[in-house]
Motif scaffolding. Structure first.
Motif, PDB file in Angstrom:
ATOM      1  N   LEU B  20       0.830  -1.212   0.000  1.00 44.45           N
ATOM      2  CA  LEU B  20       0.000   0.000   0.000  1.00 44.45           C
ATOM      3  C   LEU B  20       0.860   1.257   0.000  1.00 44.45           C
ATOM      4  CD1 LEU B  20      -2.970  -0.745   2.414  1.00 44.45           C
ATOM      5  CD2 LEU B  20      -3.072  -0.052   0.016  1.00 44.45           C
ATOM      6  N   VAL B  33      -0.658   3.192 -11.317  1.00 45.79           N
ATOM      7  CA  VAL B  33      -0.378   2.166 -10.320  1.00 45.79           C
ATOM      8  C   VAL B  33      -1.620   1.324 -10.044  1.00 45.79           C
ATOM      9  CG1 VAL B  33      -0.854   3.793  -8.426  1.00 45.79           C
ATOM     10  CG2 VAL B  33       0.528   1.774  -7.968  1.00 45.79           C
ATOM     11  N   THR B  34      -1.400   0.028  -9.821  1.00 47.96           N
ATOM     12  CA  THR B  34      -2.477  -0.825  -9.296  1.00 47.96           C
ATOM     13  C   THR B  34      -1.939  -1.608  -8.106  1.00 47.96           C
ATOM     14  OG1 THR B  34      -1.980  -2.792 -10.625  1.00 47.96           O
ATOM     15  CG2 THR B  34      -3.472  -1.187 -11.611  1.00 47.96           C
ATOM     16  N   TYR B  35      -2.817  -1.831  -7.146  1.00 52.51           N
ATOM     17  CA  TYR B  35      -2.477  -2.613  -5.953  1.00 52.51           C
ATOM     18  C   TYR B  35      -3.488  -3.743  -5.865  1.00 52.51           C
ATOM     19  CZ  TYR B  35      -2.753  -3.843  -0.980  1.00 52.51           C
ATOM     20  OH  TYR B  35      -2.810  -4.517   0.202  1.00 52.51           O
ATOM     21  N   LEU B  36      -3.019  -4.964  -5.892  1.00 49.87           N
ATOM     22  CA  LEU B  36      -3.929  -6.116  -5.894  1.00 49.87           C
ATOM     23  C   LEU B  36      -3.593  -7.050  -4.738  1.00 49.87           C
ATOM     24  CD1 LEU B  36      -6.153  -7.700  -7.468  1.00 49.87           C
ATOM     25  CD2 LEU B  36      -4.294  -8.845  -8.671  1.00 49.87           C
ATOM     26  N   PRO B  37      -4.438  -7.087  -3.704  1.00 53.75           N
ATOM     27  CA  PRO B  37      -4.140  -7.977  -2.579  1.00 53.75           C
ATOM     28  C   PRO B  37      -4.705  -9.375  -2.804  1.00 53.75           C
ATOM     29  CG  PRO B  37      -6.066  -6.649  -2.068  1.00 53.75           C
ATOM     30  CD  PRO B  37      -5.650  -6.287  -3.479  1.00 53.75           C
ATOM     31  N   TYR B  39      -6.793 -11.962  -0.901  1.00 53.20           N
ATOM     32  CA  TYR B  39      -7.682 -11.579   0.189  1.00 53.20           C
ATOM     33  C   TYR B  39      -8.425 -12.767   0.755  1.00 53.20           C
ATOM     34  CZ  TYR B  39     -11.029 -11.966  -3.584  1.00 53.20           C
ATOM     35  OH  TYR B  39     -11.769 -12.440  -4.625  1.00 53.20           O
ATOM     36  N   GLU B  57       2.628   4.254 -18.273  1.00 55.78           N
ATOM     37  CA  GLU B  57       1.421   4.299 -19.104  1.00 55.78           C
ATOM     38  C   GLU B  57       0.338   3.440 -18.463  1.00 55.78           C
ATOM     39  OE1 GLU B  57       2.307   1.008 -22.428  1.00 55.78           O
ATOM     40  OE2 GLU B  57       3.521   2.824 -22.655  1.00 55.78           O
ATOM     41  N   GLU B  58      -0.859   3.495 -19.004  1.00 52.45           N
ATOM     42  CA  GLU B  58      -2.003   2.771 -18.453  1.00 52.45           C
ATOM     43  C   GLU B  58      -1.663   1.292 -18.258  1.00 52.45           C
ATOM     44  OE1 GLU B  58      -6.534   1.606 -19.585  1.00 52.45           O
ATOM     45  OE2 GLU B  58      -5.487   2.996 -20.927  1.00 52.45           O
ATOM     46  N   ILE B  59      -2.042   0.758 -17.099  1.00 56.39           N
ATOM     47  CA  ILE B  59      -1.711  -0.633 -16.785  1.00 56.39           C
ATOM     48  C   ILE B  59      -2.848  -1.536 -17.247  1.00 56.39           C
ATOM     49  CG2 ILE B  59      -1.259  -2.256 -14.909  1.00 56.39           C
ATOM     50  CD1 ILE B  59      -0.183   0.295 -13.370  1.00 56.39           C
ATOM     51  N   ALA B  60      -2.503  -2.493 -18.099  1.00 56.79           N
ATOM     52  CA  ALA B  60      -3.540  -3.416 -18.575  1.00 56.79           C
ATOM     53  C   ALA B  60      -3.904  -4.368 -17.447  1.00 56.79           C
ATOM     54  CB  ALA B  60      -3.044  -4.155 -19.802  1.00 56.79           C
ATOM     55  N   SER B  61      -3.085  -5.350 -17.206  1.00 56.37           N
ATOM     56  CA  SER B  61      -3.435  -6.357 -16.207  1.00 56.37           C
ATOM     57  C   SER B  61      -2.774  -6.082 -14.863  1.00 56.37           C
ATOM     58  CB  SER B  61      -3.006  -7.735 -16.697  1.00 56.37           C
ATOM     59  OG  SER B  61      -3.087  -8.647 -15.638  1.00 56.37           O
ATOM     60  N   PRO B  62      -3.558  -6.096 -13.788  1.00 53.19           N
ATOM     61  CA  PRO B  62      -2.978  -5.926 -12.453  1.00 53.19           C
ATOM     62  C   PRO B  62      -2.344  -7.208 -11.926  1.00 53.19           C
ATOM     63  CG  PRO B  62      -5.355  -6.162 -12.277  1.00 53.19           C
ATOM     64  CD  PRO B  62      -5.023  -6.209 -13.739  1.00 53.19           C
ATOM     65  N   VAL B  63      -2.539  -8.302 -12.691  1.00 47.23           N
ATOM     66  CA  VAL B  63      -2.007  -9.601 -12.264  1.00 47.23           C
ATOM     67  C   VAL B  63      -0.586  -9.758 -12.786  1.00 47.23           C
ATOM     68  CG1 VAL B  63      -2.404 -12.093 -12.331  1.00 47.23           C
ATOM     69  CG2 VAL B  63      -4.328 -10.523 -12.500  1.00 47.23           C
ATOM     70  N   SER B  65       2.225 -12.219 -14.016  1.00 47.53           N
ATOM     71  CA  SER B  65       2.607 -13.578 -14.408  1.00 47.53           C
ATOM     72  C   SER B  65       4.002 -13.862 -13.874  1.00 47.53           C
ATOM     73  CB  SER B  65       2.638 -13.720 -15.924  1.00 47.53           C
ATOM     74  OG  SER B  65       1.469 -13.237 -16.499  1.00 47.53           O
TER      75      SER B  65
ATOM     76  N   MET C 171      -8.923  -4.643  -5.454  1.00 43.49           N
ATOM     77  CA  MET C 171      -7.724  -3.947  -5.921  1.00 43.49           C
ATOM     78  C   MET C 171      -7.838  -2.436  -5.739  1.00 43.49           C
ATOM     79  SD  MET C 171      -7.853  -4.407 -10.035  1.00 43.49           S
ATOM     80  CE  MET C 171      -6.878  -3.070 -10.688  1.00 43.49           C
ATOM     81  N   MET C 172      -6.657  -1.814  -5.673  1.00 43.01           N
ATOM     82  CA  MET C 172      -6.617  -0.360  -5.514  1.00 43.01           C
ATOM     83  C   MET C 172      -5.992   0.262  -6.747  1.00 43.01           C
ATOM     84  SD  MET C 172      -5.363   0.542  -1.737  1.00 43.01           S
ATOM     85  CE  MET C 172      -6.393   0.383  -0.318  1.00 43.01           C
ATOM     86  N   GLU C 173      -6.597   1.353  -7.169  1.00 39.82           N
ATOM     87  CA  GLU C 173      -6.037   2.160  -8.244  1.00 39.82           C
ATOM     88  C   GLU C 173      -6.413   3.595  -7.924  1.00 39.82           C
ATOM     89  OE1 GLU C 173      -6.003   0.382 -12.554  1.00 39.82           O
ATOM     90  OE2 GLU C 173      -7.940  -0.062 -11.680  1.00 39.82           O
ATOM     91  N   PRO C 174      -5.661   4.529  -8.479  1.00 45.06           N
ATOM     92  CA  PRO C 174      -6.082   5.924  -8.289  1.00 45.06           C
ATOM     93  C   PRO C 174      -7.449   6.120  -8.938  1.00 45.06           C
ATOM     94  CG  PRO C 174      -3.867   5.798  -9.184  1.00 45.06           C
ATOM     95  CD  PRO C 174      -4.429   4.420  -9.261  1.00 45.06           C
ATOM     96  N   ARG C 254      -9.067  -6.884 -18.683  1.00 43.73           N
ATOM     97  CA  ARG C 254      -7.794  -6.296 -18.236  1.00 43.73           C
ATOM     98  C   ARG C 254      -6.649  -7.270 -18.461  1.00 43.73           C
ATOM     99  NH1 ARG C 254      -8.086  -1.886 -14.484  1.00 43.73           N
ATOM    100  NH2 ARG C 254      -5.851  -2.005 -14.193  1.00 43.73           N
ATOM    101  N   ILE C 255      -6.890  -8.527 -18.080  1.00 44.10           N
ATOM    102  CA  ILE C 255      -5.853  -9.547 -18.226  1.00 44.10           C
ATOM    103  C   ILE C 255      -5.552  -9.751 -19.718  1.00 44.10           C
ATOM    104  CG2 ILE C 255      -5.332 -11.993 -17.831  1.00 44.10           C
ATOM    105  CD1 ILE C 255      -7.171 -11.717 -15.284  1.00 44.10           C
ATOM    106  N   LYS C 257      -5.922  -7.591 -22.082  1.00 46.82           N
ATOM    107  CA  LYS C 257      -5.213  -6.419 -22.603  1.00 46.82           C
ATOM    108  C   LYS C 257      -3.707  -6.564 -22.388  1.00 46.82           C
ATOM    109  CE  LYS C 257      -7.278  -1.881 -22.837  1.00 46.82           C
ATOM    110  NZ  LYS C 257      -7.745  -0.694 -22.102  1.00 46.82           N
ATOM    111  N   GLY C 258      -3.348  -7.067 -21.203  1.00 46.06           N
ATOM    112  CA  GLY C 258      -1.941  -7.305 -20.912  1.00 46.06           C
ATOM    113  C   GLY C 258      -1.346  -8.289 -21.910  1.00 46.06           C
ATOM    114  N   ASN C 332      -3.278 -15.747 -15.800  1.00 44.93           N
ATOM    115  CA  ASN C 332      -2.358 -14.614 -15.920  1.00 44.93           C
ATOM    116  C   ASN C 332      -2.129 -14.277 -17.391  1.00 44.93           C
ATOM    117  OD1 ASN C 332      -0.034 -16.095 -16.906  1.00 44.93           O
ATOM    118  ND2 ASN C 332       0.109 -16.956 -14.847  1.00 44.93           N
ATOM    119  N   THR C 334       0.362 -14.129 -19.359  1.00 37.42           N
ATOM    120  CA  THR C 334       1.221 -15.012 -20.154  1.00 37.42           C
ATOM    121  C   THR C 334       0.447 -16.232 -20.637  1.00 37.42           C
ATOM    122  OG1 THR C 334       3.032 -14.311 -18.737  1.00 37.42           O
ATOM    123  CG2 THR C 334       3.436 -16.207 -20.150  1.00 37.42           C
TER     124      THR C 334
END
Lengths: 251, 176, 351
Positions: B20, B33-37, B39, B57-63, B65, C171-174, C254-255, C257-258, C332, C334
């Motif tokens: 955090l 930024v993304t924060y993924l807990p 849970y 730049e914009e984040i696609a996947s918060p996961v 790999s 999840m947290m994002e701005p 989202r996944i 897109k990555g 994920n 990949t």
């Protein structure tokens, strides 16, 4: 000539669809008289249930919203919380309030929701055709207890008013009947008190009314009235069950 | 440039607050930024982890790999993530609790005796911030000062806690 | 800010003053945020109800009284709310229901999943009805679409479902909130507030006359047609030159897109079509896209639900492959990239 009896203002000019001898017509009428007396026709919002009284909105000349079976107390809670100036009452049968809606009823009472419940106990599911209700008496035959209700198989008649009396948020609970002019007058007084409590912000009030269903009891209206006295009120004793309002005007 | 970091450890070691704080600092520096807990039941007493992605730049996947950085505060986390970290990535290990040798030769390892250092400072609870300080020094993801500024948000202005955490961050920063 | 908190804050800023819920993971932060902000506040209502059934019926009551009202839950709890949603649809009561879905069936898992697509887009409860279903894919979109949900609910007098998932919620994002909370909203016309200065009204779903009920259903149906015409929305990502289009919604998008970014780096012409409204499904837009692209890869965190709508929209006009992971497993990027690459080569798109 002086007019000494007329239709209450908040009762619509409509012919009741109820069976001869049914208690709903009487209870509708006296509830409307109370609404008139208290001058709350323009603040009242009623919540009728599925069941014979699903068409209550054809008779009550106040705002009304039908609830799903058993959910009346939750719907009334939502209305009252969103619009506290309203006077909200549920009109619920025994299947609605004491079976499918037990949780909603108990918890609304426990939160002390400032609403009024009019609970019609006729010991049977009326509109669906006379099935066993949670309040059906032991030995009573219904279409789903054809051998007579027996505790070992079908359980006991449930006494919701006594149960709700244990709940702190409920301020006033009384059981009455509409099987004689004297009892009808007592019922009207009880309904008046239940509405007054709400207007004064005292919490959850409930009036349980033993009400005849001659059709499903397979009795004449006169026999049905008598049966309430002789049998039903022995299992469900009439009278004040709880009053923490301290108003001191109990009759 | 998209950088993903996993923080992992026992529930209670403070891995979520490490993530955090980093996420808050990165946001304050104007990065995506993304924060993924992880849970729920997963974090009841067992191992906990979170993923922080920081990008220009914009984040696609918060996961993640295969994260570029993994910060492991205990042995099970080291075992869980040692094969996920990307080749050339950095593995930050709390050497006070992790004794097993790592089996990969294609990643850099940074050993931080975080518990020992935290105990020297008076409370083992600060081990997470010592790790985070060390992590920032090596990863260069955000400035130390931003991280310290971010503490005020996470700790809702509690001056005493901010001071303790600030000291631990600085100590960790100077440890590597 | 967590996704769950972002929904709650956005709802309050949209004028939602009544919230009713029941605890269930992974959406508790939303309920807790509402408890902190709406309870003990003049003109607001927060109740932790005795069940999800009660919660949705409290929404029904608050909505009938004219308030902007909301409830939230996760998959098993949403099943319980279906009765109430059917009644809300029948009575045409604007309301917002949030589903931060988790793995199923049954109690399933608390991990993020998309297995409630059918339940959300096909009504879910009894009766011939629809709900608008919005599928956000970021915390910012959770906030934006929450506001949109209240607007659509009021505009079309319809329950609106926000279909997120556990990961989006946690999840947290701005996030930037573009609107201040209004001090008070005007009471919706047709609300029941007591018959002051007007005739009494009633709101009901039951009628003993089938012809009357048919007319109600016709009028609902006409409104649904209008919504389909006006409100279908989607995002196209790198689809202009795409030989292969990934179709995905919510967090799966989202996944994906990555994975697509990585595929592009490898020189594969891959794009993505993401429905933002699941109902109405943006069929026209997808059909239009199929004039340029013939190959589709539907990717979902279930074993293939939205794919039905993709195929219906394409009307046989495209080649649709599928990849999915059920039960709350989070694929994920990949892994998705491997599938994209395989399909790309199988279909000969690299030639």
């Amino acid at each position: 000539m002086k007019k000494i009896f007329s239709r209450p203002r908040s009762l619509k000019k409509a012919v009741f669809h109820y069976c001869p001898g049914c208690g709903h017509s009487i209870i509708h009428r006296i509830t409307c008289e109370v609404i008139d007396e208290l001058g709350i026709q323009d603040r009242a919002i009623g919540v009728p249930p599925p069941g014979c009284s699903v068409f209550a909105y054809y008779y009550f000349d106040v705002d009304m919203v039908e609830s799903a079976h058993g959910r009346g107390a939750a719907v009334a809670t939502g209305i009252k919380r969103a619009h506290p100036e309203s006077v909200v009452f549920t009109y619920q049968g025994d299947g609605d309030l004491a079976a499918i809606g037990t949780a909603e009823t108990l918890h609304a009472a426990n939160r002390g929701e400032n609403i009024t419940a009019i609970f019609i106990n006729n010991a049977v599911y009326g509109m669906t055709g006379g099935q066993m209700a949670p309040t059906t008496l032991l030995g009573m035959k219904t279409t789903t207890s054809p051998f007579g209700r027996e505790d070992k198989y079908e359980g006991h008649p449930i006494k919701m008013s006594e149960i709700l009396a244990q709940v702190n948020g409920a301020c006033y609970i009384e059981r009455t009947a509409v099987n004689s002019p004297a009892n009808i007058r007592k019922t009207q007084k009880a309904i008046t008190r239940a509405f007054r409590n709400q207007i004064e912000g005292l919490g959850y009030s409930l009036v349980e009314i033993l009400s005849p269903c001659p059709t499903n009891w397979k009795m004449s209206p006169v026999e049905a009235w008598q049966w309430i006295d002789d049998v039903m009120s022995k299992e469900f004793p009439l009278g004040l069950i709880k009053d923490t309002t301290g108003r001191g005007d109990a009759h | 440039m998209l950088i993903k970091t996993v923080f992992a450890g026992f529930g209670g070691q403070g891995v979520m607050s490490m993530g955090l704080n980093l996420a808050q600092a990165a946001m304050m520096e104007g990065r995506y930024v993304t924060y993924l807990p992880a849970y729920g039941a997963e974090v009841r007493g067992g191992t906990a982890n979170c993923t922080v992605s920081v990008s220009d730049e914009e984040i696609a996947s918060p996961v993640a790999s295969s994260p570029a950085f993994v910060v492991a505060l205990n042995q099970p986390s080291m075992i869980k993530f040692q094969n996920k970290i990307q080749s050339g990535g950095i593995f930050f290990l709390n050497s006070s609790l992790i004794k097993e040798p790592l089996l990969r030769g294609d990643i850099e390892i940074v050993q931080v005796p975080a518990n020992a250092a935290a105990e020297d400072m008076g409370s083992v609870k600060s081990a997470n911030m010592i790790m985070l300080g060390a992590f920032i020094k090596k990863s260069n993801l955000v400035n130390l000062q931003t991280l310290i500024d971010a503490l005020a948000v996470a700790l809702k202005g509690n001056k005493k806690l901010i001071a303790i955490n600030k000291n631990a961050l600085t100590a960790g920063y100077e440890l590597v | 800010m967590t996704g769950n908190a972002a929904i709650a804050e956005a709802a309050i800023r949209a004028g939602c003053r009544c919230y009713f819920g029941y605890p269930i993971t992974p959406q508790n932060e939303l309920t807790e945020y509402m408890a902190a902000h709406l309870s003990r506040r003049e003109g607001c209502a927060f109740i932790q109800a005795e069940s999800e059934i009660s919660a949705v019926n409290m929404v029904y009551g608050a909505s009938v009284a004219g308030a902007r009202a909301m409830t939230s839950s996760s998959s098993p709890g949403i099943s319980l709310k279906q009765e109430g949603i059917s009644y809300l649809a029948a009575c045409q009561l604007p309301s917002v229901i949030v589903n931060m879905s988790r793995g199923g069936p049954g109690l399933g898992s608390i991990s993020a999943s998309q297995s409630d697509y059918f339940q959300s887009t096909r009504g879910g409860g009894h009766g011939d009805y629809r709900t608008i279903v919005l599928a956000p894919a970021s915390v910012q979109e959770l906030a934006d679409l929450t506001r949109r949900a209240f607007e659509l609910a009021d505009k079309y007098l319809i329950p609106v479902i926000i279909l997120g998932d556990g990961m989006l919620g946690q999840m947290m994002e701005p996030v930037e909130f573009k609107h201040e909370a209004p001090s008070a909203l005007p009471v919706r016309a047709g609300a029941l507030r007591g018959a002051k200065g007007r005739h009494s009204r009633f709101v009901r779903t039951f009628t003993s006359n089938p012809a009357e009920l048919e007319e109600v259903n016709w009028s609902l149906f006409r409104r649904y047609q209008l919504i389909q015409k006006q409100e279908a929305s989607c995002e196209n990502y790198l689809t202009e030159d795409a030989a292969l289009v990934v179709t995905a919604f919510g967090i799966a998008a989202r996944i994906a897109k990555g994975a697509i970014k990585q595929a592009r780096a490898l020189g594969l012409r891959v794009g993505m079509f993401r429905p933002v409204t699941l109902w109405p499904f943006p069929s026209e837009q997808l059909k239009e896209l199929s004039k340029r692209a013939k190959y589709f890869l539907d990717f979902e965190m279930n074993m293939g639900q939205m794919i039905d709508d993709v195929r219906l929209a394409l009307e046989g006009g495209g080649d649709v492959s599928f990849y999915g992971r059920p039960g709350g497993v989070i694929p994920n990027p990949t892994e998705v990239l491997r599938v994209i690459t395989r399909v790309y080569h199988q279909k000969g798109l690299n030639q």
